[in-house]
Design an enzyme around this catalytic site. Structure first.
Site, PDB file in Angstrom:
ATOM      1  N   ASP A  82       0.833  -1.196   0.000  1.00  0.00           N
ATOM      2  CA  ASP A  82       0.000   0.000   0.000  1.00  0.00           C
ATOM      3  C   ASP A  82       0.877   1.258   0.000  1.00  0.00           C
ATOM      4  O   ASP A  82       1.709   1.447   0.878  1.00  0.00           O
ATOM      5  CB  ASP A  82      -0.887  -0.026   1.254  1.00  0.00           C
ATOM      6  CG  ASP A  82      -2.144   0.791   1.120  1.00  0.00           C
ATOM      7  OD1 ASP A  82      -2.082   1.845   0.471  1.00  0.00           O
ATOM      8  OD2 ASP A  82      -3.186   0.391   1.684  1.00  0.00           O
ATOM      9  N   THR A  86      -6.783   3.434  -2.338  1.00  0.00           N
ATOM     10  CA  THR A  86      -6.607   2.045  -1.902  1.00  0.00           C
ATOM     11  C   THR A  86      -7.692   1.109  -2.425  1.00  0.00           C
ATOM     12  O   THR A  86      -7.398   0.050  -2.975  1.00  0.00           O
ATOM     13  CB  THR A  86      -6.564   1.981  -0.364  1.00  0.00           C
ATOM     14  OG1 THR A  86      -5.449   2.746   0.093  1.00  0.00           O
ATOM     15  CG2 THR A  86      -6.431   0.546   0.124  1.00  0.00           C
ATOM     16  N   ASN A 118     -12.413   5.069  -1.958  1.00  0.00           N
ATOM     17  CA  ASN A 118     -12.541   4.321  -0.706  1.00  0.00           C
ATOM     18  C   ASN A 118     -13.954   4.470  -0.171  1.00  0.00           C
ATOM     19  O   ASN A 118     -14.518   3.541   0.394  1.00  0.00           O
ATOM     20  CB  ASN A 118     -11.525   4.824   0.331  1.00  0.00           C
ATOM     21  CG  ASN A 118     -10.098   4.505  -0.063  1.00  0.00           C
ATOM     22  OD1 ASN A 118      -9.842   3.560  -0.801  1.00  0.00           O
ATOM     23  ND2 ASN A 118      -9.161   5.307   0.428  1.00  0.00           N
ATOM     24  N   ASP A 142       1.398   2.473   3.894  1.00  0.00           N
ATOM     25  CA  ASP A 142       0.489   3.579   3.621  1.00  0.00           C
ATOM     26  C   ASP A 142       0.304   4.446   4.858  1.00  0.00           C
ATOM     27  O   ASP A 142       0.385   5.674   4.791  1.00  0.00           O
ATOM     28  CB  ASP A 142      -0.855   3.037   3.140  1.00  0.00           C
ATOM     29  CG  ASP A 142      -1.825   4.139   2.759  1.00  0.00           C
ATOM     30  OD1 ASP A 142      -1.579   4.827   1.749  1.00  0.00           O
ATOM     31  OD2 ASP A 142      -2.836   4.324   3.463  1.00  0.00           O
ATOM     32  N   HIS A 174       1.413   8.353   5.070  1.00  0.00           N
ATOM     33  CA  HIS A 174       0.485   9.435   5.387  1.00  0.00           C
ATOM     34  C   HIS A 174       0.961  10.242   6.592  1.00  0.00           C
ATOM     35  O   HIS A 174       0.795  11.468   6.638  1.00  0.00           O
ATOM     36  CB  HIS A 174      -0.909   8.867   5.674  1.00  0.00           C
ATOM     37  CG  HIS A 174      -1.710   8.570   4.456  1.00  0.00           C
ATOM     38  ND1 HIS A 174      -2.159   9.551   3.601  1.00  0.00           N
ATOM     39  CD2 HIS A 174      -2.155   7.400   3.941  1.00  0.00           C
ATOM     40  CE1 HIS A 174      -2.844   8.996   2.605  1.00  0.00           C
ATOM     41  NE2 HIS A 174      -2.852   7.681   2.789  1.00  0.00           N
ATOM     42  N   HIS A 221      -1.201   2.192  -5.260  1.00  0.00           N
ATOM     43  CA  HIS A 221      -0.973   3.574  -5.682  1.00  0.00           C
ATOM     44  C   HIS A 221       0.392   3.975  -5.140  1.00  0.00           C
ATOM     45  O   HIS A 221       0.994   3.243  -4.349  1.00  0.00           O
ATOM     46  CB  HIS A 221      -2.049   4.539  -5.138  1.00  0.00           C
ATOM     47  CG  HIS A 221      -2.250   4.432  -3.650  1.00  0.00           C
ATOM     48  ND1 HIS A 221      -1.352   4.970  -2.734  1.00  0.00           N
ATOM     49  CD2 HIS A 221      -3.207   3.833  -2.905  1.00  0.00           C
ATOM     50  CE1 HIS A 221      -1.768   4.720  -1.509  1.00  0.00           C
ATOM     51  NE2 HIS A 221      -2.895   4.022  -1.581  1.00  0.00           N
ATOM     52  N   HIS A 255      -2.253  10.865  -1.720  1.00  0.00           N
ATOM     53  CA  HIS A 255      -2.241  10.349  -3.094  1.00  0.00           C
ATOM     54  C   HIS A 255      -3.631  10.490  -3.678  1.00  0.00           C
ATOM     55  O   HIS A 255      -4.564  10.903  -2.993  1.00  0.00           O
ATOM     56  CB  HIS A 255      -1.820   8.877  -3.085  1.00  0.00           C
ATOM     57  CG  HIS A 255      -2.562   8.074  -2.059  1.00  0.00           C
ATOM     58  ND1 HIS A 255      -3.801   7.516  -2.285  1.00  0.00           N
ATOM     59  CD2 HIS A 255      -2.253   7.788  -0.768  1.00  0.00           C
ATOM     60  CE1 HIS A 255      -4.222   6.901  -1.193  1.00  0.00           C
ATOM     61  NE2 HIS A 255      -3.300   7.051  -0.250  1.00  0.00           N
TER      62      HIS A 255
END
Length: 547
Positions: free
Chosen positions: A40, A81, A102, A307, A311, A355, A488
Site C-alpha cells: 500500500d 486504496t 474508498n 500507507d 500518510h 498507488h 495520493h
C-alpha cells in the site's frame, strides 16, 4: 528493539504436523499457489532508492530471479486504496468495476457509502461493527473468482490485510475467507459472515496467543540511523508523528504511546504492522493447507503499514525508509515460508502497489518545486455564490467530495434547467479558480473518447452510475491534506508509477521499460493459469513475462 520475527509457534507446530504426511501434486503445469502481494502506497523509486539497504532474499531476490516491469502505471483516476486493490485483481478500472473511491456519495441512497461496508451481514470474531464488510459493491469478478469457477470451487482463495478493503476486494466474491486486523483494545484478526459463521480454529488459536502484544515495544531504526542517507533529516517540519510525543523522531516507545493513539491501532502506523501481516500470512498458509495439491490456490496479501507510515511521515522520511528495510525482511521471511511449505518451483508470485504518493508539498515548496495546499472552504464559498448568482439556488449542489460535484438532478429538472448546460457553466467557472488544473463534466466523459493524458485517466475512473456531474483535477502536487505527512489520488506520475515484479513458476527472468498498466496483472495471471479472464478485464496478458 525488534529486528525480525520468527514464524509463530502455531505455524511451526502446524508445519511439522502437516509434513508428516505431505500431499503430493501431480500437476506439472500450473503453480500450486498464486500469491499476490500489494504494498500500500509504494512508489516505484522505493525499489531503486533503498536498493542498497535491502538484503538478498526479499525485493532483490524477486528482481534477480523474476521479472521486473520498471514502467508500470495506474491507468485511471483516483489512485486510492479501494480502487487500486479492485483494479489489480479485476484487470479493469473503476469505470467498469464500480469501486470509484474508498468511499463515495451514493446518488441513489443520498449518503456516503464505504467501498466494502455492508450492514446486511455480521462481524465474525468481534462484537463491534468492524467486521461488517463484503465485496458487494464490486461489480465484476476478480481472477481469484475465475479460478474458483474454473476449479469448481476446489481452488481456495484467502485474502489478508490490516485494512478490510485490502483483504476483501482482492479476494473477490467467492473467496473462502478474507481476514483483516481489528485494533483498538482487542488486537485480533476478524472476518464477516459473507465468508463464514465463525473463525476457523487456526485463527482462534492465533488470536488467543496474543502475538500482537510483542510488537508494543520500542520502534527504532533497524540499522544505525546515520546510514539512512536515502531519506531526509529525522527532525523536520514535514512529519506529524504520534500523540503524546513532542517530535516525530526515533525512537518511538509504542507501549507508552498506545493509549493516546488508538490502542493496538498504533501498530498499523509502524513498520511492525507489516510483521503482523507476515505472521498471519504464514499461519494462513499452513492453517488453510494452501498449495498442497494439484489445484491452484490463491493467497492475496496486502501490506498496509507502508500507507499509514507514508500518510503520517511523508515519502522522504527516515520512518518510511526504515519501514521498507523491515518490509524487505518480511518478504524474505514470507518467501522462505513459501519455499519450505509449498516448494520453490511450485508457486507464482507478483508484487505491486495500489498507488504511490506525492512528496510533502511543504517540502517541495522548500526546494522551489511548484506545490501547495487546497483551500476547499474558500473555494466552496466562491462556488456557492456563483450558483446563487447564476441559477438562483445553491441547493443545486447536492454533494462535493472526492474532487467531484454531484448536482441535485431532480431540482435541476424542476427548475426547468438543462443538465448539460448547468454542467458546462460550472466547468467554465471552475477552470478559472486557483490551482484547478482541469475540469470536465459527466456529459463530456460519457460522450467523448480520450486516449491519452489526464483526460483518459479521468475517463477510465468515471463510472456513469456512481461518479459525479463535475470532475476536478487540482494542479500537480497540490493536495487537500494537512501540512505534515502526505497523500495520493491523482493521475500524475508520482501517484501512478508503482512497482510490478513477477516471480516463481512460469515466470521469465528479466526486466523491461516497456509501459505496462495495472490492469494487465489479472489477465497475465489468468493466462498463466489457463482460466477465463475476469469478466470486465480490459488489460492484456504480458506475454514477455511468461515462460
Amino acid at each position: 528493539m525488534l529486528k525480525y520475527t520468527a514464524i509463530p509457534i502455531l505455524c511451526l507446530t502446524l508445519f511439522w504436523s502437516c509434513n508428516q504426511n505431505p500431499k503430493v501434486s501431480s500437476n506439472e503445469t500450473n503453480p500450486k499457489l498464486v500469491v499476490g502481494i500489494v504494498v500500500d502506497q509504494m512508489r516505484y523509486d522505493y525499489l531503486t532508492r533503498f536498493y542498497n539497504q535491502y538484503g538478498e532474499g526479499g525485493f532483490k531476490r524477486m528482481m534477480r530471479e523474476g521479472y521486473n516491469c520498471n514502467n508500470n502505471h495506474f491507468n485511471y483516476i483516483p489512485t486510492k486504496t479501494g480502487p487500486g486493490h479492485a483494479s489489480i485483481y479485476t484487470g479493469t478500472t473503476p469505470k467498469y468495476h464500480g469501486i470509484i473511491g474508498n468511499d463515495w456519495y451514493d446518488k441513489t441512497l443520498k449518503e456516503t457509502v464505504y467501498c466494502v461496508g455492508d450492514t446486511s451481514i455480521r462481524s465474525v470474531g468481534t462484537n463491534v461493527s468492524s467486521g461488517q464488510m463484503s465485496p458487494h459493491r464490486l461489480k465484476t469478478t476478480t481472477f481469484a473468482d475465475e479460478n474458483r469457477l474454473f476449479t469448481q470451487g476446489k481452488g481456495k482463495t484467502i485474502g489478508i490485510s490490516l485494512k478490510d478493503r485490502g483483504a476483501v476486494l482482492p479476494a473477490g466474491h467467492t473467496a473462502n475467507a478474507a481476514y483483516w486486523f481489528h485494533g483498538g483494545e482487542e488486537g485480533i484478526w476478524i472476518s464477516s459472515t459473507h465468508y463464514m459463521d465463525e473463525l476457523p480454529n487456526w485463527v482462534k488459536l492465533f488470536n488467543a496467543e496474543h502475538s500482537v502484544t510483542k510488537y508494543l515495544t520500542e520502534w527504532n531504526t533497524f540499522h544505525d540511523i546515520n546510514t539512512y542517507t536515502e531519506s531526509g533529516l529525522d527532525l523536520n517540519a514535514y512529519e506529524r508523528g504520534f500523540n503524546g510525543k513532542d517530535s516525530a523522531t526515533f525512537p518511538y516507545p509504542l507501549d507508552e504511546l498506545k493509549d493516546a493513539n488508538g490502542g493496538f491501532d498504533i501498530l498499523k502506523t509502524t513498520a511492525y504492522g507489516n510483521n503482523l501481516v507476515t505472521d498471519f500470512a504464514l499461519a494462513a498458509l499452513i492453517g488453510e493447507d494452501l498449495g498442497q495439491d494439484a489445484v491452484t490456490d490463491i493467497l492475496a496479501v496486502s501490506y498496509s503499514s507502508t500507507d499509514y507510515v507514508g500518510h503520517n511521515f511523508g515519502v522522504n522520511s527516515k520512518e518510511i525508509e526504515d519501514t521498507y528495510i523491515r518490509l524487505d525482511k518480511d518478504l524474505e521471511r514470507l518467501l522462505k515460508g513459501l519455499d519450505d511449505y509449498v516448494g520453490k518451483n511450485n508457486y507464482t508470485l507478483f508484487l505491486t502497489a495500489d498507488h504511490a504518493a506525492v512528496n510533502v508539498p511543504a517540502y517541495l515548496q522548500s526546494v522551489k518545486i511548484p506545490a501547495g495546499y487546497l483551500n476547499h472552504a474558500q473555494t466552496r464559498r466562491r462556488f456557492e455564490s456563483f450558483m446563487e448568482q447564476t441559477f438562483n439556488s445553491a441547493e443545486l449542489i447536492e454533494n462535493i467530495s472526492n474532487d467531484q460535484i454531484f448536482l441535485n438532478r431532480r431540482l435541476v429538472h424542476t427548475m426547468g434547467l438543462k443538465l448539460e448546460e448547468v454542467q458546462e457553466r460550472i466547468v467554465h467557472e471552475l477552470i478559472n479558480y486557483p490551482h484547478v488544473y482541469q475540469v470536465y463534466s459527466a456529459t463530456t466523459m460519457s460522450t467523448s473518447e480520450f486516449t491519452i493524458g489526464i483526460e483518459a485517466l479521468l475517463q477510465q475512473g468515471f463510472n456513469q452510475k456512481r461518479s459525479g456531474d463535475i470532475l476536478i483535477v487540482p494542479d500537480p502536487a497540490f493536495i487537500s491534506y494537512p501540512k505534515t505527512g502526505s497523500t495520493h489520488g491523482s493521475g500524475f506520475n508520482y501517484d501512478t508509477h508503482v512497482p510490478l515484479l513477477f516471480f516463481g513458476k512460469g515466470i521469465m527472468q528479466g526486466s523491461t521499460h516497456i509501459k505496462t498498466e495495472i490492469t494487465d496483472i489479472a489477465p497475465t495471471m489468468s493466462a498463466l493459469l489457463g482460466i477465463s479472464f475476469p469478466n470486465a478485464a480490459i488489460g492484456q496478458p504480458l506475454d514477455f513475462v511468461l515462460e
